[in-house]
Write a protein that holds these residues in place. Sequence first.
Motif, PDB file in Angstrom:
ATOM      1  N   LEU A  98       0.833  -1.207   0.000  1.00 56.48           N
ATOM      2  CA  LEU A  98       0.000   0.000   0.000  1.00 56.48           C
ATOM      3  C   LEU A  98       0.867   1.256   0.000  1.00 56.48           C
ATOM      4  CD1 LEU A  98      -2.736  -1.086   2.559  1.00 56.48           C
ATOM      5  CD2 LEU A  98      -3.097  -0.609   0.128  1.00 56.48           C
ATOM      6  N   ASN A  99       1.893   1.260   0.826  1.00 57.18           N
ATOM      7  CA  ASN A  99       2.793   2.421   0.852  1.00 57.18           C
ATOM      8  C   ASN A  99       3.503   2.614  -0.480  1.00 57.18           C
ATOM      9  OD1 ASN A  99       2.201   3.120   3.506  1.00 57.18           O
ATOM     10  ND2 ASN A  99       3.783   1.776   4.353  1.00 57.18           N
ATOM     11  N   GLU A 100       3.908   1.505  -1.095  1.00 55.13           N
ATOM     12  CA  GLU A 100       4.579   1.589  -2.396  1.00 55.13           C
ATOM     13  C   GLU A 100       3.631   2.156  -3.446  1.00 55.13           C
ATOM     14  OE1 GLU A 100       7.646   1.669  -4.786  1.00 55.13           O
ATOM     15  OE2 GLU A 100       7.825   0.873  -2.748  1.00 55.13           O
ATOM     16  N   ALA A 101       2.384   1.697  -3.446  1.00 55.44           N
ATOM     17  CA  ALA A 101       1.405   2.196  -4.408  1.00 55.44           C
ATOM     18  C   ALA A 101       1.145   3.685  -4.198  1.00 55.44           C
ATOM     19  CB  ALA A 101       0.107   1.403  -4.294  1.00 55.44           C
ATOM     20  N   LEU A 102       1.046   4.089  -2.940  1.00 55.70           N
ATOM     21  CA  LEU A 102       0.819   5.501  -2.650  1.00 55.70           C
ATOM     22  C   LEU A 102       1.998   6.360  -3.097  1.00 55.70           C
ATOM     23  CD1 LEU A 102      -0.834   5.218   0.874  1.00 55.70           C
ATOM     24  CD2 LEU A 102      -1.935   6.023  -1.228  1.00 55.70           C
ATOM     25  N   MET A 103       3.217   5.852  -2.923  1.00 54.37           N
ATOM     26  CA  MET A 103       4.391   6.604  -3.372  1.00 54.37           C
ATOM     27  C   MET A 103       4.400   6.745  -4.888  1.00 54.37           C
ATOM     28  SD  MET A 103       7.625   5.635  -0.926  1.00 54.37           S
ATOM     29  CE  MET A 103       7.531   3.863  -1.135  1.00 54.37           C
ATOM     30  N   ILE A 104       4.024   5.671  -5.579  1.00 51.60           N
ATOM     31  CA  ILE A 104       3.954   5.738  -7.042  1.00 51.60           C
ATOM     32  C   ILE A 104       2.926   6.774  -7.469  1.00 51.60           C
ATOM     33  CG2 ILE A 104       3.211   4.463  -9.098  1.00 51.60           C
ATOM     34  CD1 ILE A 104       4.541   1.980  -7.887  1.00 51.60           C
ATOM     35  N   ARG A 105       1.794   6.776  -6.795  1.00 52.52           N
ATOM     36  CA  ARG A 105       0.750   7.734  -7.163  1.00 52.52           C
ATOM     37  C   ARG A 105       1.175   9.161  -6.852  1.00 52.52           C
ATOM     38  NH1 ARG A 105      -5.079   7.326  -4.496  1.00 52.52           N
ATOM     39  NH2 ARG A 105      -3.970   8.471  -2.859  1.00 52.52           N
ATOM     40  N   ARG A 106       1.879   9.351  -5.742  1.00 49.21           N
ATOM     41  CA  ARG A 106       2.322  10.709  -5.400  1.00 49.21           C
ATOM     42  C   ARG A 106       3.286  11.263  -6.438  1.00 49.21           C
ATOM     43  NH1 ARG A 106       3.016   8.419   0.001  1.00 49.21           N
ATOM     44  NH2 ARG A 106       1.157   8.935   1.239  1.00 49.21           N
ATOM     45  N   ARG A 107       4.017  10.383  -7.075  1.00 52.27           N
ATOM     46  CA  ARG A 107       4.953  10.855  -8.104  1.00 52.27           C
ATOM     47  C   ARG A 107       4.206  11.389  -9.322  1.00 52.27           C
ATOM     48  NH1 ARG A 107       8.379   6.247  -6.551  1.00 52.27           N
ATOM     49  NH2 ARG A 107       7.517   4.975  -8.238  1.00 52.27           N
ATOM     50  N   ASN A 108       2.964  10.963  -9.462  1.00 50.88           N
ATOM     51  CA  ASN A 108       2.197  11.356 -10.642  1.00 50.88           C
ATOM     52  C   ASN A 108       1.041  12.306 -10.330  1.00 50.88           C
ATOM     53  OD1 ASN A 108       3.691   9.588 -12.404  1.00 50.88           O
ATOM     54  ND2 ASN A 108       2.613   7.901 -11.426  1.00 50.88           N
ATOM     55  N   ARG A 109       0.690  12.403  -9.054  1.00 48.58           N
ATOM     56  CA  ARG A 109      -0.454  13.228  -8.688  1.00 48.58           C
ATOM     57  C   ARG A 109      -0.162  13.975  -7.405  1.00 48.58           C
ATOM     58  NH1 ARG A 109      -5.800   9.639  -8.778  1.00 48.58           N
ATOM     59  NH2 ARG A 109      -6.593  11.696  -8.198  1.00 48.58           N
ATOM     60  N   THR A 110      -0.948  14.987  -7.121  1.00 49.70           N
ATOM     61  CA  THR A 110      -0.784  15.733  -5.874  1.00 49.70           C
ATOM     62  C   THR A 110      -1.986  15.586  -4.962  1.00 49.70           C
ATOM     63  OG1 THR A 110      -1.717  17.712  -6.919  1.00 49.70           O
ATOM     64  CG2 THR A 110       0.676  17.470  -6.941  1.00 49.70           C
ATOM     65  N   ASP A 111      -3.107  15.085  -5.478  1.00 48.18           N
ATOM     66  CA  ASP A 111      -4.332  14.989  -4.673  1.00 48.18           C
ATOM     67  C   ASP A 111      -4.454  13.605  -4.067  1.00 48.18           C
ATOM     68  OD1 ASP A 111      -4.587  14.024  -7.259  1.00 48.18           O
ATOM     69  OD2 ASP A 111      -6.781  14.130  -7.187  1.00 48.18           O
ATOM     70  N   THR A 112      -3.664  13.339  -3.033  1.00 42.04           N
ATOM     71  CA  THR A 112      -3.694  12.046  -2.375  1.00 42.04           C
ATOM     72  C   THR A 112      -4.653  12.060  -1.200  1.00 42.04           C
ATOM     73  OG1 THR A 112      -1.857  12.677  -0.974  1.00 42.04           O
ATOM     74  CG2 THR A 112      -1.322  11.535  -3.011  1.00 42.04           C
ATOM     75  N   VAL A 113      -5.092  10.875  -0.826  1.00 45.31           N
ATOM     76  CA  VAL A 113      -6.000  10.714   0.300  1.00 45.31           C
ATOM     77  C   VAL A 113      -5.367   9.759   1.288  1.00 45.31           C
ATOM     78  CG1 VAL A 113      -8.282   9.920   1.025  1.00 45.31           C
ATOM     79  CG2 VAL A 113      -8.019  11.090  -1.163  1.00 45.31           C
TER      80      VAL A 113
END
Length: 234
Positions: A98-113
């Motif tokens: 889950l943390n890895e997926a969130l890090m990948i998403r943060r690299r591409n987006r700024t609107d994280t939850v």
Amino acid sequence: MEPNLVSIPSRARPDGWRSLSDLPDDRLVELVRQKDVAAFEALMRRHNRRLFRVTRGILRDVAAAEDAVQETYLRAYTRLDNYRPEGKFGAWLTRVALNEALMIRRRNRTDTVSLDESSADSIAAVEHESDAPTAEQYVEAAHARALLEHAIDSLPENFRMVFVLRVVEGLDVRETAESLEINPTTVRTRLFRAQRQLRADLAQRLRGESAGIFDFGAERCDHVVEYVLAHLPV
């Protein structure tokens, strides 16, 4: 998925087990800590499907989810000393994914939850809208599985992760709570709200289709295992 695992030679069989795939997670972890790569392969094949499903639930992209699973194993291999047998290895590995997926998403987006909200009443009702399928896509995706995946992707992330772990992956409340680091009451509340948001007919069909949701076939399983084994630190 655990095909083609080589049986342990009789002189090396721990505790009378016939093959590595018979060993519990914690015993395999002990072997991996002794640099037993075959034991790590057994762990990967055992947990591949769950990790793919949860990372797919975060990233909503097959290729990105596969990348996240591969990075999860490489990260976990070098950080096994952080795992404590008091908890379940599967839950620990799920949190790494889950943390890895969130890090990948943060690299591409700024609107994280955040996934670790402590109160069920403060659950974010933010929906990450995906493009609605076109008429042609609906025809191509006539099978219920495609419709279900789209419906699940449309859930708010906090609901979606609980739904994937509890309904799609079949974890109990306790392990779901441990995996997401939330309390059991929050798990029950989010699952209820997720089910309420899914259309009644899709929720009904899901009971017979859940085994195929975010499918992780043998070919993808082999690909992930081969990639990770080739990139393990010497």
